[in-house]
Design an enzyme around this catalytic site. Structure first.
Site, PDB file in Angstrom:
ATOM      1  N   SER A 102      38.295  37.399  35.685  1.00 17.42           N
ATOM      2  CA  SER A 102      39.054  38.069  37.054  1.00 17.42           C
ATOM      3  C   SER A 102      40.227  38.931  36.593  1.00 17.42           C
ATOM      4  O   SER A 102      40.925  38.761  35.399  1.00 17.42           O
ATOM      5  CB  SER A 102      39.967  36.377  37.217  1.00 17.42           C
ATOM      6  OG  SER A 102      40.518  36.578  38.472  1.00 17.42           O
ATOM      7  N   HIS A 122      35.725  40.604  39.382  1.00 18.81           N
ATOM      8  CA  HIS A 122      35.943  39.388  40.510  1.00 18.81           C
ATOM      9  C   HIS A 122      38.014  39.633  41.160  1.00 18.81           C
ATOM     10  O   HIS A 122      38.506  40.307  39.952  1.00 18.81           O
ATOM     11  CB  HIS A 122      36.409  37.954  39.611  1.00 18.81           C
ATOM     12  CG  HIS A 122      36.402  37.046  40.731  1.00 18.81           C
ATOM     13  ND1 HIS A 122      36.107  36.971  41.859  1.00 18.81           N
ATOM     14  CD2 HIS A 122      37.918  36.491  41.141  1.00 18.81           C
ATOM     15  CE1 HIS A 122      36.515  35.494  42.463  1.00 18.81           C
ATOM     16  NE2 HIS A 122      37.731  35.171  41.543  1.00 18.81           N
ATOM     17  N   ASP A 136      40.921  38.888  42.777  1.00 18.15           N
ATOM     18  CA  ASP A 136      41.070  37.864  43.454  1.00 18.15           C
ATOM     19  C   ASP A 136      42.682  37.938  44.591  1.00 18.15           C
ATOM     20  O   ASP A 136      43.653  38.958  44.447  1.00 18.15           O
ATOM     21  CB  ASP A 136      42.163  36.698  43.101  1.00 18.15           C
ATOM     22  CG  ASP A 136      41.216  35.984  41.981  1.00 18.15           C
ATOM     23  OD1 ASP A 136      41.243  35.345  40.582  1.00 18.15           O
ATOM     24  OD2 ASP A 136      40.201  35.639  42.484  1.00 18.15           O
ATOM     25  N   MET A 176      45.089  37.294  47.380  1.00 26.26           N
ATOM     26  CA  MET A 176      45.844  35.864  48.036  1.00 26.26           C
ATOM     27  C   MET A 176      46.846  37.032  49.402  1.00 26.26           C
ATOM     28  O   MET A 176      47.335  38.329  48.361  1.00 26.26           O
ATOM     29  CB  MET A 176      46.609  36.362  46.671  1.00 26.26           C
ATOM     30  CG  MET A 176      45.631  35.306  46.007  1.00 26.26           C
ATOM     31  SD  MET A 176      46.427  34.668  44.219  1.00 26.26           S
ATOM     32  CE  MET A 176      45.132  33.860  43.274  1.00 26.26           C
ATOM     33  N   HIS A 221      37.385  38.378  45.933  1.00 26.84           N
ATOM     34  CA  HIS A 221      37.443  36.883  46.863  1.00 26.84           C
ATOM     35  C   HIS A 221      39.344  37.148  47.803  1.00 26.84           C
ATOM     36  O   HIS A 221      39.926  36.658  47.600  1.00 26.84           O
ATOM     37  CB  HIS A 221      37.684  35.628  45.313  1.00 26.84           C
ATOM     38  CG  HIS A 221      38.584  34.691  46.354  1.00 26.84           C
ATOM     39  ND1 HIS A 221      38.118  33.993  44.761  1.00 26.84           N
ATOM     40  CD2 HIS A 221      37.863  33.639  46.704  1.00 26.84           C
ATOM     41  CE1 HIS A 221      38.608  32.169  45.196  1.00 26.84           C
ATOM     42  NE2 HIS A 221      38.143  32.496  46.395  1.00 26.84           N
ATOM     43  N   MET A 281      41.185  34.769  49.141  1.00 27.23           N
ATOM     44  CA  MET A 281      41.861  34.011  49.719  1.00 27.23           C
ATOM     45  C   MET A 281      43.116  34.160  51.140  1.00 27.23           C
ATOM     46  O   MET A 281      44.104  34.678  50.671  1.00 27.23           O
ATOM     47  CB  MET A 281      42.921  33.416  48.756  1.00 27.23           C
ATOM     48  CG  MET A 281      41.829  32.873  47.029  1.00 27.23           C
ATOM     49  SD  MET A 281      42.312  32.269  45.880  1.00 27.23           S
ATOM     50  CE  MET A 281      41.752  34.533  45.383  1.00 27.23           C
ATOM     51  N   MET A 300      36.052  26.857  43.935  1.00 21.51           N
ATOM     52  CA  MET A 300      36.648  26.814  43.119  1.00 21.51           C
ATOM     53  C   MET A 300      37.400  25.444  42.506  1.00 21.51           C
ATOM     54  O   MET A 300      36.765  23.963  42.409  1.00 21.51           O
ATOM     55  CB  MET A 300      38.239  26.586  44.017  1.00 21.51           C
ATOM     56  CG  MET A 300      38.191  27.976  44.870  1.00 21.51           C
ATOM     57  SD  MET A 300      38.500  28.859  43.962  1.00 21.51           S
ATOM     58  CE  MET A 300      40.089  28.954  43.158  1.00 21.51           C
ATOM     59  N   PHE A 357      46.487  30.905  42.017  1.00 24.53           N
ATOM     60  CA  PHE A 357      47.203  31.063  40.248  1.00 24.53           C
ATOM     61  C   PHE A 357      46.151  31.001  39.551  1.00 24.53           C
ATOM     62  O   PHE A 357      45.075  30.330  39.152  1.00 24.53           O
ATOM     63  CB  PHE A 357      48.404  31.060  39.794  1.00 24.53           C
ATOM     64  CG  PHE A 357      49.430  30.710  40.524  1.00 24.53           C
ATOM     65  CD1 PHE A 357      49.949  29.919  41.945  1.00 24.53           C
ATOM     66  CD2 PHE A 357      50.152  31.324  41.024  1.00 24.53           C
ATOM     67  CE1 PHE A 357      50.907  29.761  43.025  1.00 24.53           C
ATOM     68  CE2 PHE A 357      50.992  31.512  41.641  1.00 24.53           C
ATOM     69  CZ  PHE A 357      51.776  30.600  42.896  1.00 24.53           C
ATOM     70  N   GLY A 358      45.852  31.779  38.514  1.00 26.75           N
ATOM     71  CA  GLY A 358      45.500  31.693  37.073  1.00 26.75           C
ATOM     72  C   GLY A 358      45.874  30.637  35.544  1.00 26.75           C
ATOM     73  O   GLY A 358      47.401  30.731  35.923  1.00 26.75           O
ATOM     74  N   ASP A 378      34.757  29.097  39.315  1.00 27.71           N
ATOM     75  CA  ASP A 378      36.028  30.236  39.708  1.00 27.71           C
ATOM     76  C   ASP A 378      37.113  29.075  39.356  1.00 27.71           C
ATOM     77  O   ASP A 378      37.633  28.378  40.063  1.00 27.71           O
ATOM     78  CB  ASP A 378      36.674  30.645  40.646  1.00 27.71           C
ATOM     79  CG  ASP A 378      37.385  31.585  40.454  1.00 27.71           C
ATOM     80  OD1 ASP A 378      37.345  32.359  42.024  1.00 27.71           O
ATOM     81  OD2 ASP A 378      37.932  32.304  39.642  1.00 27.71           O
ATOM     82  N   GLY A 437      39.024  33.993  33.483  1.00 28.72           N
ATOM     83  CA  GLY A 437      40.416  35.189  33.991  1.00 28.72           C
ATOM     84  C   GLY A 437      41.513  34.894  32.300  1.00 28.72           C
ATOM     85  O   GLY A 437      40.830  35.351  31.707  1.00 28.72           O
ATOM     86  N   SER A 438      42.187  34.100  32.688  1.00 29.94           N
ATOM     87  CA  SER A 438      42.708  33.467  31.396  1.00 29.94           C
ATOM     88  C   SER A 438      42.056  33.916  29.914  1.00 29.94           C
ATOM     89  O   SER A 438      41.727  34.530  29.192  1.00 29.94           O
ATOM     90  CB  SER A 438      43.860  32.378  31.354  1.00 29.94           C
ATOM     91  OG  SER A 438      44.561  32.530  32.577  1.00 29.94           O
TER      92      SER A 438
HETATM   93  C1  DX5 Z   1      42.306  31.336  41.388  1.00 31.89           C
HETATM   94  C2  DX5 Z   1      41.372  32.356  41.470  1.00 31.89           C
HETATM   95  C3  DX5 Z   1      40.985  32.737  40.317  1.00 31.89           C
HETATM   96  C4  DX5 Z   1      41.507  32.795  39.062  1.00 31.89           C
HETATM   97  C5  DX5 Z   1      40.818  32.658  37.772  1.00 31.89           C
HETATM   98  O1  DX5 Z   1      43.243  31.267  42.651  1.00 31.89           O
HETATM   99  O2  DX5 Z   1      40.621  32.693  42.716  1.00 31.89           O
HETATM  100  O3  DX5 Z   1      40.089  33.734  40.478  1.00 31.89           O
HETATM  101  O4  DX5 Z   1      41.989  33.866  39.044  1.00 31.89           O
HETATM  102  O5  DX5 Z   1      41.562  32.695  36.554  1.00 31.89           O
HETATM  103  P1  DX5 Z   1      41.665  31.525  35.333  1.00 31.89           P
HETATM  104  O6  DX5 Z   1      39.962  31.844  34.933  1.00 31.89           O
HETATM  105  O7  DX5 Z   1      42.584  31.595  34.439  1.00 31.89           O
HETATM  106  O8  DX5 Z   1      41.538  30.450  36.003  1.00 31.89           O
HETATM  107 ZN    ZN Z   2      39.016  33.310  42.331  1.00 33.04          ZN
END
Ligand code: DX5
Ligand code: ZN
Length: 212
Positions: free
Chosen positions: A6, A29, A31, A33, A62, A64, A133, A139-140, A171, A193-194
């Site tokens: 991500s 991926h 994101d 927002m 994605h 959101m 989800m 947020f990641g 995700d 992501g992280s």
């Molecule tokens: C959250 C996003 C995810 C997030 C995943 O709203 O949809 O894609 O970035 O990151 P991690 O792996 O750090 O949860």
């Molecule tokens: Zn996502």
């Protein structure tokens, strides 16, 4: 198994370098927002347009956002290869699905942790993927919500019963400790992501997911 790093967790001061670190991944991926559907604001189509020529990844966008119908064309024109929007939006879901399909782009619906699979069940036969989800969107870096595993398994059973072919994407909060549970429940694609981009060595972190 597909790992989709991500971009939200990447170093935005060096996106070109960050993309090179994950060149062994097939998907990226993205994101999006809007600060309304979720309490965070990420990046517009221009960021996707900027990185498109730098990456051969499948751009898995994605959305959101509260009104996906207003944004879909801009994100497809910028280079998205797949589009996901949320089953919780107030928009007419069937018409949004039809619009994405009219652009010949694979489309999926996502459900938040608090939403039941029933919210999107009527649409499953026409979906290319479903995004579960496993954290509250926005947020990641959050912790994986383990009750998501039941939802993943329920979708896998529904897919078999419907003789459907949608991919199950999961995700949020996925790491080396929980990914085997996520895959065992039925995930085809894991968004990470992280655990990749915030690692000391993202390239090695990605490889560890494949080698585990
Ligand atoms: C959250 C996003 C995810 C997030 C995943 O709203 O949809 O894609 O970035 O990151 P991690 O792996 O750090 O949860
Ligand atoms: Zn996502």
């Amino acid at each position: 198994m597909i790992i989709a790093p991500s971009l939200l967790a990447a170093d935005f001061t060096a996106l070109s370098d960050e993309l090179k670190l994950i060149e062994d991944a097939r998907w990226l991926h993205l994101d999006v927002m809007d600060g309304h559907f979720v309490p965070n604001l990420s990046f517009g189509p221009m960021v996707i347009e900027a990185i498109r020529p730098l990456s051969s990844h499948v751009f898995d966008t994605h959305l959101m956002v509260s009104n996906p119908e207003r944004l879909i064309d801009a994100y497809i024109d910028a280079g998205s290869d797949r589009i996901t929007f949320h089953g919780e939006v107030e928009s007419d879901i069937q018409s949004v699905l039809d619009h994405v399909k009219s652009r010949n782009i694979p489309v999926g619906l996502s459900i938040k942790p608090g939403s039941d699979v029933a919210l999107i069940a009527p649409y499953l036969p026409q979906l290319d993927h479903v995004l579960v989800m496993s954290v509250e969107p926005g947020f990641g870096g959050q912790s994986f919500m383990h009750h998501s595993l039941e939802k993943i398994s329920a979708l896998k059973t529904l897919r078999e019963n419907l003789e459907a072919s949608f991919l199950i994407v999961v995700d949020g909060g996925i790491n080396l400790e929980n990914i085997d549970d996520v895959l065992a429940a039925g995930a085809d694609v894991c968004v990470v992501g992280s655990s990749i981009f915030k690692a000391a060595d993202p390239k090695a972190a990605l490889k560890a997911f494949y080698d585990r």
